[in-house]
Design an enzyme around this catalytic site. Structure first.
Site, PDB file in Angstrom:
ATOM      1  N   ASN A   7      -1.239  -5.116  -7.852  1.00  0.00           N
ATOM      2  CA  ASN A   7      -0.174  -5.900  -7.220  1.00  0.00           C
ATOM      3  C   ASN A   7      -0.477  -7.365  -7.535  1.00  0.00           C
ATOM      4  O   ASN A   7      -1.376  -7.954  -6.940  1.00  0.00           O
ATOM      5  CB  ASN A   7      -0.172  -5.647  -5.710  1.00  0.00           C
ATOM      6  CG  ASN A   7       1.004  -6.323  -5.028  1.00  0.00           C
ATOM      7  OD1 ASN A   7       1.767  -7.059  -5.661  1.00  0.00           O
ATOM      8  ND2 ASN A   7       1.152  -6.094  -3.739  1.00  0.00           N
ATOM      9  N   ARG A  88       2.902  -2.834  -9.397  1.00  0.00           N
ATOM     10  CA  ARG A  88       3.968  -2.931  -8.412  1.00  0.00           C
ATOM     11  C   ARG A  88       4.941  -4.029  -8.849  1.00  0.00           C
ATOM     12  O   ARG A  88       4.521  -5.157  -9.138  1.00  0.00           O
ATOM     13  CB  ARG A  88       3.385  -3.303  -7.053  1.00  0.00           C
ATOM     14  CG  ARG A  88       4.472  -3.537  -6.042  1.00  0.00           C
ATOM     15  CD  ARG A  88       4.013  -4.388  -4.910  1.00  0.00           C
ATOM     16  NE  ARG A  88       5.096  -4.547  -3.953  1.00  0.00           N
ATOM     17  CZ  ARG A  88       5.182  -5.561  -3.119  1.00  0.00           C
ATOM     18  NH1 ARG A  88       4.265  -6.509  -3.112  1.00  0.00           N
ATOM     19  NH2 ARG A  88       6.190  -5.646  -2.293  1.00  0.00           N
ATOM     20  N   HIS A 177      10.423  -2.230  -0.145  1.00  0.00           N
ATOM     21  CA  HIS A 177       9.443  -1.285   0.433  1.00  0.00           C
ATOM     22  C   HIS A 177       9.741   0.152   0.010  1.00  0.00           C
ATOM     23  O   HIS A 177       9.325   1.101   0.688  1.00  0.00           O
ATOM     24  CB  HIS A 177       9.454  -1.300   1.986  1.00  0.00           C
ATOM     25  CG  HIS A 177       8.978  -2.567   2.608  1.00  0.00           C
ATOM     26  ND1 HIS A 177       9.565  -3.105   3.721  1.00  0.00           N
ATOM     27  CD2 HIS A 177       7.949  -3.389   2.293  1.00  0.00           C
ATOM     28  CE1 HIS A 177       8.930  -4.211   4.067  1.00  0.00           C
ATOM     29  NE2 HIS A 177       7.945  -4.414   3.203  1.00  0.00           N
ATOM     30  N   ARG A 236      10.159 -13.615   9.219  1.00  0.00           N
ATOM     31  CA  ARG A 236      11.554 -13.581   8.744  1.00  0.00           C
ATOM     32  C   ARG A 236      12.479 -13.256   9.910  1.00  0.00           C
ATOM     33  O   ARG A 236      12.148 -12.441  10.765  1.00  0.00           O
ATOM     34  CB  ARG A 236      11.737 -12.518   7.657  1.00  0.00           C
ATOM     35  CG  ARG A 236      11.024 -12.832   6.368  1.00  0.00           C
ATOM     36  CD  ARG A 236      11.480 -11.871   5.261  1.00  0.00           C
ATOM     37  NE  ARG A 236      10.622 -11.978   4.103  1.00  0.00           N
ATOM     38  CZ  ARG A 236       9.857 -10.974   3.649  1.00  0.00           C
ATOM     39  NH1 ARG A 236       9.865  -9.794   4.239  1.00  0.00           N
ATOM     40  NH2 ARG A 236       9.106 -11.153   2.584  1.00  0.00           N
ATOM     41  N   GLU A 379       0.986   2.748  -0.591  1.00  0.00           N
ATOM     42  CA  GLU A 379       1.781   2.381  -1.767  1.00  0.00           C
ATOM     43  C   GLU A 379       0.939   2.431  -3.036  1.00  0.00           C
ATOM     44  O   GLU A 379       1.432   2.779  -4.106  1.00  0.00           O
ATOM     45  CB  GLU A 379       2.371   0.974  -1.565  1.00  0.00           C
ATOM     46  CG  GLU A 379       3.490   0.968  -0.541  1.00  0.00           C
ATOM     47  CD  GLU A 379       3.683  -0.375   0.135  1.00  0.00           C
ATOM     48  OE1 GLU A 379       2.803  -0.779   0.920  1.00  0.00           O
ATOM     49  OE2 GLU A 379       4.707  -1.023  -0.123  1.00  0.00           O
TER      50      GLU A 379
END
Ligand code: ADP
Length: 393
Positions: A7, A88, A177, A236, A379
């Site tokens: 990532n 990713r 996601h 957020r 993930e």
């Protein structure tokens, strides 16, 4: 077979090295502050962790040092042991509905759509190019956060705005996601031995999204054109009425990007509580009587509940609700409050079973109208599995 899941961020590179014979992580770690003063790396392996300050001017430096360390620490004996590298990628737009082997065309496409994820896609390309330079003969795979959501219908992914904005500019919901929601779907389907499930997957971490899944496919998801939309998150806002933006711009003397930046980085739990973006701090302060933290928690839980209720109707009921990611896996009070809000749908959790952190566990009570599970996401494993599958083809 050994595979590295990567990532890459603009100044960081996170890795997990998997032994695919038993899907275990042999080593993992992070290269930080690449191109910035004070760069360093951490590598965890065999229950040990080493951390060292080292000059890292580029992502290529980080990859070179990573591979050197894997050999010098005897984690691998030669680079030939690495069969593939999975990356990713946050934004694949409607170009990718599944993971793909990385070719020059894929690299060009990730670059072409960078305006749709300006903070992420260019950073991922730095990671891809670094591995291409250092390990030119090792196949690489791109795993997109958006891919799982490509099964949404037009009525779900379109906004009610002029249709030509979608045609001309690609203005639509993409969702994020996806790799995590796919992992949750596959894990729970395998556990229950059924693929014909209506699942509501709640990935609630610092970022958060809720996804409605039917028969293994995404029907709708809460994030949108960007990860700003949907539920309230650590920093957020989640869904807001965007027409207050020009008003706030005028009042505060800010431009549009500055306001959107505040909606991304200074809103959510942090913005409302004026205390922290971290659920642990919010709950502690709430228990000490902090009113703003109580309000932030209530709003946070309410927005999650609203999406679950919406997807309950969309799916025509629900078989399993799954909680995952930092808050979903670890915060018993958040799960309890969400499920209490859903009591009118017959959803009930067992208070004792709910006292679980970071473990796969059924937490619904026997008389609940649906199953409720905590499912730790993975993930990185998904990236490694996709890489293995594609390089074996
Ligand atoms: P990201 O979206 O960055 O991947 P994570 O899924 O790792 O984030 O979630 C991080 C968040 O999880 C933290 O900001 C915090 O709010 C929450 N969290 C982590 N551990 C706990 C805990 N024990 N209790 C409550 N919340 C937690």
């Amino acid at each position: 077979m050994k595979i590295i899941a990567i990532n890459a961020g603009s100044s960081s590179l996170k890795f997990s090295l998997f032994d695919m014979t038993n899907m275990s992580v042999i080593a993992s770690g992070l290269f930080e502050r690449i191109g910035i003063d004070g760069s360093c790396y951490t590598i965890k392996y065999h229950n040990e962790a080493i951390k060292e300050k080292i000059e890292l001017n580029t992502h290529t430096d980080a990859v070179k040092i990573l591979l050197e360390k894997l050999i010098s620490l005897e984690i691998i004996s030669s680079l030939n042991e690495i069969s593939g590298v999975g990356h990713r990628i946050v934004q694949g737009k409607d170009l990718y509905s599944e993971s793909v082997l990385i070719t020059d065309e894929v690299i060009n496409n990730i670059d072409k759509i960078k305006e749709f994820a300006p903070l992420h896609n260019p950073a991922h390309l730095l990671g891809i190019r670094a591995f291409k330079e250092v390990l030119p003969n090792v196949p690489m795979v791109a795993v997109f956060d958006t891919a799982f959501h490509q099964t949404m219908d037009e009525e779900e992914y379109l906004y009610a705005v002029p249709y030509e904005w979608y045609q001309k500019y690609g203005v639509r919901k993409y969702g994020f996601h996806g790799t995590s929601h796919r992992y949750i779907t596959e894990t729970i389907s395998k556990h229950l031995g059924r693929n014909d499930l209506r699942i509501i997957s709640c990935h609630i971490g610092n970022g958060g999204s809720i996804t409605a899944i039917k028969d293994g496919k995404c029907v709708d998801t809460s994030m949108g054109f960007t990860p700003l939309a949907g539920i309230m998150m650590g920093t957020r806002s989640g869904d807001v009425d965007c027409s207050f933006i020009p008003y706030v711009m005028e009042q505060e003397g800010l431009n549009a990007s500055e306001v959107v930046d505040i909606l991304n980085k200074q809103s959510g739990l942090l913005g409302l509580s004026e205390t922290s973006s971290d659920m642990r701090d919010i709950i502690k302060a709430m228990d000490e009587g902090n009113e703003k933290c109580k309000l932030a928690f209530k709003k946070y839980v309410r927005m999650i509940t609203n999406y679950i209720a919406q997807y309950y109707v969309l799916l025509g009921g629900v078989d399993v609700i799954c909680f995952t990611a930092g808050v979903g896996e670890n915060s018993c009070p958040t799960r309890k409050a969400v499920c209490e809000n859903l009591a009118c749908l017959g959803i009930k959790i067992d208070d004792e079973a709910n006292q679980v952190m970071g473990e796969f566990k059924k937490i619904s009570s026997e008389d609940s109208s649906c199953l409720v599970y905590v499912v730790p996401t993975n993930e990185e494993l998904m990236i490694a599995l996709d890489t293995q599958k594609l390089i074996n083809n």
